[in-house]
Write a protein that holds these residues in place. Structure first.
Motif, PDB file in Angstrom:
ATOM      1  N   GLN A  54       0.823  -1.384   0.283  1.00  0.00           N
ATOM      2  CA  GLN A  54      -0.139  -0.040  -0.032  1.00  0.00           C
ATOM      3  C   GLN A  54       0.935   1.397  -0.062  1.00  0.00           C
ATOM      4  O   GLN A  54       0.769   2.149  -0.605  1.00  0.00           O
ATOM      5  CB  GLN A  54      -0.825   0.106   1.066  1.00  0.00           C
ATOM      6  CG  GLN A  54      -2.133  -1.009   1.115  1.00  0.00           C
ATOM      7  CD  GLN A  54      -3.043  -0.721   2.189  1.00  0.00           C
ATOM      8  OE1 GLN A  54      -2.598  -0.639   3.564  1.00  0.00           O
ATOM      9  NE2 GLN A  54      -4.447  -0.626   2.036  1.00  0.00           N
ATOM     10  N   LYS A  55       1.978   1.181   0.900  1.00  0.00           N
ATOM     11  CA  LYS A  55       2.870   2.494   0.865  1.00  0.00           C
ATOM     12  C   LYS A  55       3.543   2.625  -0.566  1.00  0.00           C
ATOM     13  O   LYS A  55       3.607   3.597  -0.820  1.00  0.00           O
ATOM     14  CB  LYS A  55       3.877   2.281   1.848  1.00  0.00           C
ATOM     15  CG  LYS A  55       3.597   2.381   3.423  1.00  0.00           C
ATOM     16  CD  LYS A  55       4.379   2.127   4.391  1.00  0.00           C
ATOM     17  CE  LYS A  55       3.855   2.169   5.802  1.00  0.00           C
ATOM     18  NZ  LYS A  55       4.919   1.790   6.840  1.00  0.00           N
ATOM     19  N   ASP A  56       3.807   1.541  -0.917  1.00  0.00           N
ATOM     20  CA  ASP A  56       4.363   1.654  -2.304  1.00  0.00           C
ATOM     21  C   ASP A  56       3.944   2.243  -3.304  1.00  0.00           C
ATOM     22  O   ASP A  56       4.021   2.893  -4.229  1.00  0.00           O
ATOM     23  CB  ASP A  56       4.948   0.162  -2.804  1.00  0.00           C
ATOM     24  CG  ASP A  56       6.340  -0.152  -1.846  1.00  0.00           C
ATOM     25  OD1 ASP A  56       6.860   0.475  -1.244  1.00  0.00           O
ATOM     26  OD2 ASP A  56       6.730  -1.465  -1.904  1.00  0.00           O
ATOM     27  N   ILE A  57       2.341   1.609  -3.166  1.00  0.00           N
ATOM     28  CA  ILE A  57       1.495   2.177  -4.138  1.00  0.00           C
ATOM     29  C   ILE A  57       1.031   3.588  -4.146  1.00  0.00           C
ATOM     30  O   ILE A  57       1.209   4.287  -5.196  1.00  0.00           O
ATOM     31  CB  ILE A  57       0.189   1.502  -4.241  1.00  0.00           C
ATOM     32  CG1 ILE A  57       0.244   0.044  -4.704  1.00  0.00           C
ATOM     33  CG2 ILE A  57      -1.146   2.134  -5.055  1.00  0.00           C
ATOM     34  CD1 ILE A  57      -0.882  -0.982  -4.381  1.00  0.00           C
ATOM     35  N   GLN A  58       0.999   4.071  -3.039  1.00  0.00           N
ATOM     36  CA  GLN A  58       0.844   5.594  -2.666  1.00  0.00           C
ATOM     37  C   GLN A  58       2.061   6.209  -3.315  1.00  0.00           C
ATOM     38  O   GLN A  58       1.891   7.322  -3.839  1.00  0.00           O
ATOM     39  CB  GLN A  58       0.592   5.720  -1.140  1.00  0.00           C
ATOM     40  CG  GLN A  58      -0.515   5.218  -0.658  1.00  0.00           C
ATOM     41  CD  GLN A  58      -0.889   5.453   0.796  1.00  0.00           C
ATOM     42  OE1 GLN A  58       0.124   5.526   1.510  1.00  0.00           O
ATOM     43  NE2 GLN A  58      -1.935   5.232   1.517  1.00  0.00           N
TER      44      GLN A  58
END
Length: 94
Positions: A54-58
């Motif tokens: 999720q952090k990577d996608i953001q």
């Protein structure tokens, strides 16, 4: 199973086959506990990986937005340069 355990509790002497059954049940409980603990560990790893994704996608979404804005500026500047060059060429032709 509960009935069998209750019956065994009432006995003063436990036959060998009943002791074997108790040992077997205890071993099964240990194996089940190990499986439960491994499943919990795997679940924790999966949750961690999901949160990291999720952090990577953001982060990537933010990068994408910045790249898109930069590309739009470049296109605008190129369009302006093309217009200026066309105007200069038209002025030279006349």
């Amino acid at each position: 199973m509960k009935e069998r355990i209750e019956r065994l509790k009432k006995l003063t002497y436990i036959p060998q086959n009943e002791i074997a059954w108790l040992i077997e049940q205890a071993e099964l409980c240990v194996k089940q506990q190990e499986i439960i603990e491994e499943n919990k560990r795997q679940q924790e790893v999966t949750v961690h990986q999901f949160r990291q994704a999720q952090k990577d996608i953001q982060h990537l979404s933010g990068d994408r937005k910045r790249y898109k804005q930069a590309l739009e500026k470049i296109i605008t500047n190129l369009n302006f340069a093309i217009t200026v060059a066309q105007n200069e060429l038209e002025g030279d032709v006349k």
